[in-house]
Structures are given as C-alpha cells and as structure tokens.
Design a protein around this motif. Structure first.
Motif, short mmCIF file in Angstrom:
data_model
loop_
_atom_site.label_atom_id
_atom_site.label_comp_id
_atom_site.label_asym_id
_atom_site.label_seq_id
_atom_site.Cartn_x
_atom_site.Cartn_y
_atom_site.Cartn_z
N UNK A 223 -56.08 -11.89 1.68
CA UNK A 223 -56.24 -13.05 2.55
C UNK A 223 -56.57 -14.28 1.71
N UNK A 224 -56.31 -15.45 2.28
CA UNK A 224 -56.60 -16.70 1.59
C UNK A 224 -57.24 -17.67 2.57
N UNK A 225 -58.06 -18.57 2.03
CA UNK A 225 -58.63 -19.64 2.83
C UNK A 225 -58.57 -20.92 2.02
N UNK A 226 -58.18 -22.01 2.67
CA UNK A 226 -58.10 -23.30 1.99
C UNK A 226 -59.46 -23.99 2.10
N UNK A 227 -60.09 -24.19 0.98
CA UNK A 227 -61.38 -24.87 0.92
C UNK A 227 -61.22 -26.20 0.21
N UNK A 228 -62.28 -26.98 0.17
CA UNK A 228 -62.19 -28.32 -0.39
C UNK A 228 -61.77 -28.32 -1.85
N UNK A 229 -62.12 -27.25 -2.60
CA UNK A 229 -61.79 -27.19 -4.02
C UNK A 229 -60.42 -26.60 -4.29
N UNK A 230 -59.86 -25.89 -3.30
CA UNK A 230 -58.57 -25.23 -3.48
C UNK A 230 -58.49 -23.94 -2.70
N UNK A 231 -57.50 -23.14 -3.01
CA UNK A 231 -57.27 -21.87 -2.32
C UNK A 231 -58.15 -20.77 -2.91
N UNK A 232 -58.87 -20.08 -2.05
CA UNK A 232 -59.72 -18.97 -2.47
C UNK A 232 -59.24 -17.70 -1.79
N UNK A 233 -58.98 -16.68 -2.59
CA UNK A 233 -58.60 -15.38 -2.06
C UNK A 233 -59.84 -14.58 -1.68
N UNK A 234 -59.69 -13.73 -0.68
CA UNK A 234 -60.80 -12.86 -0.31
C UNK A 234 -60.26 -11.64 0.43
N UNK A 235 -61.07 -10.60 0.46
CA UNK A 235 -60.77 -9.44 1.29
C UNK A 235 -61.83 -9.35 2.37
N UNK A 236 -61.46 -8.81 3.51
CA UNK A 236 -62.36 -8.68 4.65
C UNK A 236 -62.06 -7.36 5.33
N UNK B 155 -67.03 -8.72 3.05
CA UNK B 155 -66.21 -9.86 2.69
C UNK B 155 -66.39 -10.11 1.20
N UNK B 156 -65.26 -10.13 0.48
CA UNK B 156 -65.33 -10.20 -0.98
C UNK B 156 -64.40 -11.32 -1.48
N UNK B 157 -64.95 -12.50 -1.76
CA UNK B 157 -64.12 -13.58 -2.29
C UNK B 157 -63.92 -13.44 -3.80
N UNK B 158 -62.82 -13.99 -4.28
CA UNK B 158 -62.62 -14.19 -5.71
C UNK B 158 -62.81 -15.68 -5.98
N UNK B 159 -63.94 -16.02 -6.55
CA UNK B 159 -64.31 -17.41 -6.79
C UNK B 159 -63.70 -17.91 -8.10
#
Length: 276
Positions: A1-14, A48-52
């Motif tokens: 999964x991906x989410x668009x945040x202010x700094x850019x695209x962050x991948x994560x699993x949920x 929930x596990x983001x890749x920062x």
C-alpha cells in the motif's frame, strides 16, 4: 500500500486485524521487512508497518522535504492522522526508537502506549560503530556515498561491526535486501545523505528529548537485548527510570534488532503489553 504525505510517497503494510492497532517503526537503512516476524506472530492485532525515508525506501522524497529526525517524526505523525489510526501502540527499535521518543515528548494524542526496543537514546547518537561510520559516510557526495555502500553487497562486509554485524545475529538475509534501493536509485542515495547530514547537525537531540520523557504518562514497555553491543544495556534501565509507567524486559540471545533475532518472543511481549 502507499499513502501520499507532504514529504512524498510512503509505502506501508496493514494487516487489518480486528485487535489493537500497533504501528512498527524501523531504524536507519532498514525497511518494514524488519517486522515481518513479529507481525506474523500477532494475527489478532492490526499491524501497520510503514517504510520511512531512512535509506531503504523505494520512493524518493520531495526535494524540499524535511528529512531531519524531527521532520521524519512529524511525517510518522502525519501518517497516523491520514490513516486515522487511534489508540495506537507505537513500537520502535534502533533509530525507530528515537523517532518514537520524539513523538512521546511531542504529546502525540493518537499514541496510547509505546514500546522502545534497544534504541538510540541519551548521548548514544550516532550509536555504536555502525552509526558513527554512517554519519562519516554521509559527509560524502551522494555519488561517492553510493560507491562506498557498494561493498555492502558482500555478506562478509555486512557482518562487520561497522555494518550490521553487531545489530543482528540471524538477520543477514533480510538486511541484504535493505540496501538494494540505495544501490540502485540515485534519488534514494540523495535522500539518505540528507538524512545523515541533518542528523549529524543535532547530536544532542535525544539528550534533550530525555529531559522531557517524564511528561509521558502513558504505559511504556522498554525491551532491551541483553547482549546488545550497540545500544548500552544500562540505557534501558535509565529510560524506565524516566517514564512514570515504564517497565523493563531484557531479551536473551539477541543483538539490537530483536525483531530479527527473537521475533516470536518480541511478538509475545507486544501481545501481553497491549492486552494489559
């Protein structure tokens, strides 16, 4: 999964499990695969596990993104908000634990309890030979930094104390995957150098955070590797002494990255902590 945040695209699993929400935070030059073992052991939880953007991410950040530790901590808080995660148990190891501490002292309202596992703390920043070597390498240009990191393709180099050798006993196969984005993408190398240089400019950031940790009045579990060679074992006890609702547990037969060396035990500790 991906989410668009202010700094850019962050991948994560949920995992979307029905139970308590647990957000896992990895360290420098790591990605979310660090937590695969503990997550497997927590099927009843929503993990929930983001890749920062800490050097093993696959999507470059915007050129103007704040990649300092406070900036990345703010990005983590933004992710909690965007995913509308509440009553979160926030779990961090290595540099991830430093980010958790920054959110603790910021009073992040979505976090109800924390787990700090063998992490940067107090004046141990950068931590150990690994951290000091990375901070020195961060002074190089992104191109030369990439050349320097090419040697990490070799298992013999990865197992050195200046690399992952004192961070994990059993996790070489996982750590080998962490360096691939950095070796293959110039934009990720640029991000990583920016992270390292920004961190080097704030050597006292965790000393200052520690002064404010007593204000964190929510449950806190401190899990430390008994054989840790990078994060001083006495730092676990020091953190607990600062936390009004802190508890210390030591784990045997593990280096810093307990999620890799003792994943089942780590999952058990998180399960019992969230149940309590």
């Amino acid at each position: 999964m991906q989410v668009e945040l202010s700094a850019g695209t962050v991948e994560y699993t949920d995992t979307g499990g029905p139970g308590p929400v647990v957000v896992f935070v990895h360290g420098l030059l790591m990605d979310g695969t660090l937590w695969d073992g503990p997550v497997t052991g927590l099927p009843e939880h929503r993990c929930v596990v983001p890749t920062l953007p800490l050097g093993a991410h696959r999507h470059p950040m915007h050129p103007d993104a704040d990649l300092s530790l406070p900036g990345i901590a703010a990005l983590l808080a933004e992710l909690l908000e965007r995913l509308d995660l509440r009553d979160v148990t926030l779990v961090g190891v290595d540099t991830g634990g430093a980010l958790v501490q920054l959110l603790m002292v910021a009073g992040e309202s979505r976090v109800s309890r924390v787990v700090l596992a063998s992490c940067d703390a107090f004046d141990n920043f950068p931590p150990g030979l690994t951290g000091k070597t990375l901070f020195l390498a961060g002074k190089l240009s992104p191109g030369l930094f990439g050349v320097f990191m090419q040697q990490m393709r070799l298992r013999a180099v990865r197992r050195l104390p200046i690399a992952f050798g004192w961070l994990t006993k059993r996790g070489d196969a996982v750590s080998a995957g962490w360096i691939r984005p950095l070796l293959s993408q110039a934009s990720v190398r640029r991000d990583t150098v920016r992270v390292l240089r920004a961190a080097a400019e704030t050597p006292d950031i965790l000393v200052e955070a520690a002064e404010r940790l007593p204000s964190f009045d929510r449950p806190a579990l401190v899990v430390w590797a008994h054989e840790d060679r990078v994060m001083p074992p006495e730092h676990g006890a020091r953190l607990v002494a600062l936390l009004p609702k802190g508890k210390l547990v030591e784990v045997d037969d593990s280096y810093t990255l307990i999620p890799l060396d003792q994943p089942a035990e780590f999952a058990r500790l998180v399960r019992e902590f969230t149940a309590g």
